[in-house]
Enzyme design. Structure first.
Site, PDB file in Angstrom:
ATOM      1  N   THR A   1       0.914  -1.377   0.111  1.00  0.00           N
ATOM      2  CA  THR A   1      -0.135  -0.026   0.082  1.00  0.00           C
ATOM      3  C   THR A   1       0.669   1.441  -0.070  1.00  0.00           C
ATOM      4  OG1 THR A   1      -0.118  -0.096   2.361  1.00  0.00           O
ATOM      5  CG2 THR A   1      -2.004  -0.975   1.275  1.00  0.00           C
TER       6      THR A   1
ATOM      7  N   PHE B   1      -7.043  -5.293  -0.111  1.00  0.00           N
ATOM      8  CA  PHE B   1      -8.454  -5.453  -0.331  1.00  0.00           C
ATOM      9  C   PHE B   1      -9.112  -4.678   0.868  1.00  0.00           C
ATOM     10  CE2 PHE B   1      -8.166  -9.723  -2.944  1.00  0.00           C
ATOM     11  CZ  PHE B   1      -7.950  -8.876  -4.225  1.00  0.00           C
TER      12      PHE B   1
ATOM     13  N   HIS C   1       0.094 -16.813  -4.440  1.00  0.00           N
ATOM     14  CA  HIS C   1      -1.058 -16.341  -5.238  1.00  0.00           C
ATOM     15  C   HIS C   1      -0.738 -15.825  -6.899  1.00  0.00           C
ATOM     16  CE1 HIS C   1      -3.563 -15.523  -1.339  1.00  0.00           C
ATOM     17  NE2 HIS C   1      -3.418 -16.759  -1.383  1.00  0.00           N
TER      18      HIS C   1
ATOM     19  N   ASN D   1       1.338  -4.632  11.555  1.00  0.00           N
ATOM     20  CA  ASN D   1      -0.066  -4.494  10.565  1.00  0.00           C
ATOM     21  C   ASN D   1      -0.729  -3.245  11.139  1.00  0.00           C
ATOM     22  OD1 ASN D   1      -1.195  -6.069   8.542  1.00  0.00           O
ATOM     23  ND2 ASN D   1      -3.015  -5.766   9.835  1.00  0.00           N
TER      24      ASN D   1
HETATM   25  P1  CNA Z   1      -5.938  -7.553   3.075  1.00  0.00           P
HETATM   26  O1  CNA Z   1      -7.053  -8.590   3.460  1.00  0.00           O
HETATM   27  O2  CNA Z   1      -6.408  -6.492   2.099  1.00  0.00           O
HETATM   28  O3  CNA Z   1      -5.434  -6.971   4.384  1.00  0.00           O
HETATM   29  C1  CNA Z   1      -4.206  -6.218   4.316  1.00  0.00           C
HETATM   30  C2  CNA Z   1      -3.788  -5.891   5.650  1.00  0.00           C
HETATM   31  O4  CNA Z   1      -2.733  -4.844   5.666  1.00  0.00           O
HETATM   32  C3  CNA Z   1      -5.062  -5.061   6.447  1.00  0.00           C
HETATM   33  O5  CNA Z   1      -5.027  -5.626   7.670  1.00  0.00           O
HETATM   34  C4  CNA Z   1      -4.310  -3.658   6.598  1.00  0.00           C
HETATM   35  O6  CNA Z   1      -4.714  -3.125   7.970  1.00  0.00           O
HETATM   36  C5  CNA Z   1      -2.933  -3.947   6.523  1.00  0.00           C
HETATM   37  N1  CNA Z   1      -2.268  -2.801   5.878  1.00  0.00           N
HETATM   38  C6  CNA Z   1      -2.424  -1.899   4.823  1.00  0.00           C
HETATM   39  N2  CNA Z   1      -1.602  -0.973   4.645  1.00  0.00           N
HETATM   40  C7  CNA Z   1      -0.503  -1.305   5.649  1.00  0.00           C
HETATM   41  C8  CNA Z   1       0.695  -0.736   5.859  1.00  0.00           C
HETATM   42  N3  CNA Z   1       1.192   0.182   5.049  1.00  0.00           N
HETATM   43  N4  CNA Z   1       1.275  -1.361   6.867  1.00  0.00           N
HETATM   44  C9  CNA Z   1       0.844  -2.287   7.819  1.00  0.00           C
HETATM   45  N5  CNA Z   1      -0.262  -2.906   7.391  1.00  0.00           N
HETATM   46  C10 CNA Z   1      -0.939  -2.541   6.582  1.00  0.00           C
HETATM   47  O7  CNA Z   1      -4.660  -8.349   2.159  1.00  0.00           O
HETATM   48  P2  CNA Z   1      -4.179  -9.896   2.461  1.00  0.00           P
HETATM   49  O8  CNA Z   1      -2.797  -9.969   1.550  1.00  0.00           O
HETATM   50  O9  CNA Z   1      -4.396 -10.424   3.850  1.00  0.00           O
HETATM   51  O10 CNA Z   1      -5.388 -10.824   1.945  1.00  0.00           O
HETATM   52  C11 CNA Z   1      -5.118 -11.642   0.693  1.00  0.00           C
HETATM   53  C12 CNA Z   1      -5.117 -11.152  -0.603  1.00  0.00           C
HETATM   54  C13 CNA Z   1      -5.107  -9.760  -1.050  1.00  0.00           C
HETATM   55  C14 CNA Z   1      -4.278 -11.941  -1.470  1.00  0.00           C
HETATM   56  O11 CNA Z   1      -4.931 -12.953  -2.324  1.00  0.00           O
HETATM   57  C15 CNA Z   1      -3.561 -10.807  -2.420  1.00  0.00           C
HETATM   58  O12 CNA Z   1      -3.319 -11.654  -3.763  1.00  0.00           O
HETATM   59  C16 CNA Z   1      -4.561  -9.853  -2.440  1.00  0.00           C
HETATM   60  N6  CNA Z   1      -4.063  -8.624  -2.806  1.00  0.00           N
HETATM   61  C17 CNA Z   1      -2.610  -8.425  -3.413  1.00  0.00           C
HETATM   62  C18 CNA Z   1      -2.480  -7.047  -3.989  1.00  0.00           C
HETATM   63  C19 CNA Z   1      -0.878  -6.954  -4.300  1.00  0.00           C
HETATM   64  O13 CNA Z   1      -0.314  -8.125  -4.936  1.00  0.00           O
HETATM   65  N7  CNA Z   1      -0.298  -5.637  -3.874  1.00  0.00           N
HETATM   66  C20 CNA Z   1      -2.959  -6.094  -3.829  1.00  0.00           C
HETATM   67  C21 CNA Z   1      -4.481  -6.426  -3.364  1.00  0.00           C
HETATM   68  C22 CNA Z   1      -4.983  -7.364  -2.733  1.00  0.00           C
END
Ligand code: CNA
Ligand code: ZN
Length: 254
Positions: free
Chosen positions: A28, A35, A124, A217
């Site tokens: 991010t 997500f 993934h 997180n």
């Molecule tokens: P999620 O469920 O969206 O969770 C993200 C977590 O990260 C949340 O708990 C947030 O509070 C936390 N968060 C957000 N920004 C920060 C930061 N800068 N520092 C610390 N914590 C932060 O995403 P997960 O990865 O847990 O879920 C899995 C999915 C999301 C996977 O299948 C991925 O493929 C998928 N995904 C991937 C991408 C990517 O490749 N960049 C982007 C969006 C979703």
């Protein structure tokens, strides 16, 4: 400098067998939305869009509505301009310094590799690999982005599928087994930027029996109570601060 950062720095200094397990929150700070945050993809309702993101990025939806799938996919899941942030860059330096054994990521954005990490286990998949569902020819991301509607194979005309694990699909068994091995043998597990709600990926952390479990997180997770150290700060900022301390003490070169 807060105590959490100093604790994390000391844990990293003491171990040469660290595994990092991460998710969308790691990227991010590279301007790729996750997500489940407030500004994440799930919260970005699109007016009249009647389908949930989970439904669109499922295997059956991809098969039945490839046009709608690819519209969403190109708009929301692919960020070719994104650059690694401090989390990716410092993790790569820690690997080069012999501290990190593997990065296990749920991300599909290739940013760890762009930062120079070598041993990255992509649970993934990756948007940078795409296969023809007929003849299996491999296509680069540009081919997907440059196709006007749905990308079709230039050899056999079949639909091309990103090498990304969609809902309803299973994870690559070989990668899962390697991930389990690294986690089971690790001394330190650092979890960062993941809500730990997507299974089976999140279930992997149960294999950890080492000494220190760290969670970095922004929001709380259901695994916080099992952790030795929980840091609710942006993961890129945390690694930038840790790196500063380590380099001041001469522990990482470069
Ligand atoms: P999620 O469920 O969206 O969770 C993200 C977590 O990260 C949340 O708990 C947030 O509070 C936390 N968060 C957000 N920004 C920060 C930061 N800068 N520092 C610390 N914590 C932060 O995403 P997960 O990865 O847990 O879920 C899995 C999915 C999301 C996977 O299948 C991925 O493929 C998928 N995904 C991937 C991408 C990517 O490749 N960049 C982007 C969006 C979703
Ligand atoms: Zn083909």
């Amino acid at each position: 400098m807060n105590n959490n950062i100093i604790n994390l720095k000391e844990i990293i200094q003491k171990s040469n067998n660290i595994v990092f397990f991460g998710g969308a929150g790691v990227s991010t700070e590279s301007q790729i939305p996750d997500f489940r945050s407030a500004r994440g993809i799930y919260a970005q309702g699109e007016g009249n869009r009647s389908r949930s993101p989970e439904e669109i990025i499922s295997h059956s939806f991809f098969r039945e509505n490839p046009t709608e799938f690819y519209d969403f996919y190109r708009q929301k899941l692919v960020y070719p301009e994104a650059k690694p942030n401090s989390a990716h860059l410092v993790l790569s330096k820690l690997e080069a310094a012999g501290k990190i054994k593997a990065i296990i990521t749920q991300n599909i954005d290739n940013l760890h590799q762009l930062a120079g990490s070598k041993n990255v286990l992509e649970l993934h998949g990756s948007v940078y690999r795409n296969y023809c569902s007929g003849c299996r020819k491999l296509f680069a991301l540009d081919y997907i982005l440059n196709s006007k509607k749905i990308p079709l194979c230039d050899v056999c005309g079949q639909l091309i599928k990103p090498d990304v694990v969609l809902y309803e699909e299973s994870l690559d068994q070989n990668i899962m087994e390697r991930a389990i091995k690294y986690i089971a043998q690790a001394e330190v597990l650092i979890i960062g930027g993941t809500s730990l709600t997507v299974y089976p990926a999140a279930g992997l952390i149960r294999y950890f029996t080492g000494q220190k479990l760290i969670i970095i997180n922004k929001s709380t997770t259901t695994f916080d109570k099992s952790a030795d150290l929980v840091i609710n700060q942006p993961v890129g900022e945390v690694f930038a601060e840790v790196y500063k301390l380590l380099s001041e003490e001469g522990d990482i070169i470069g």
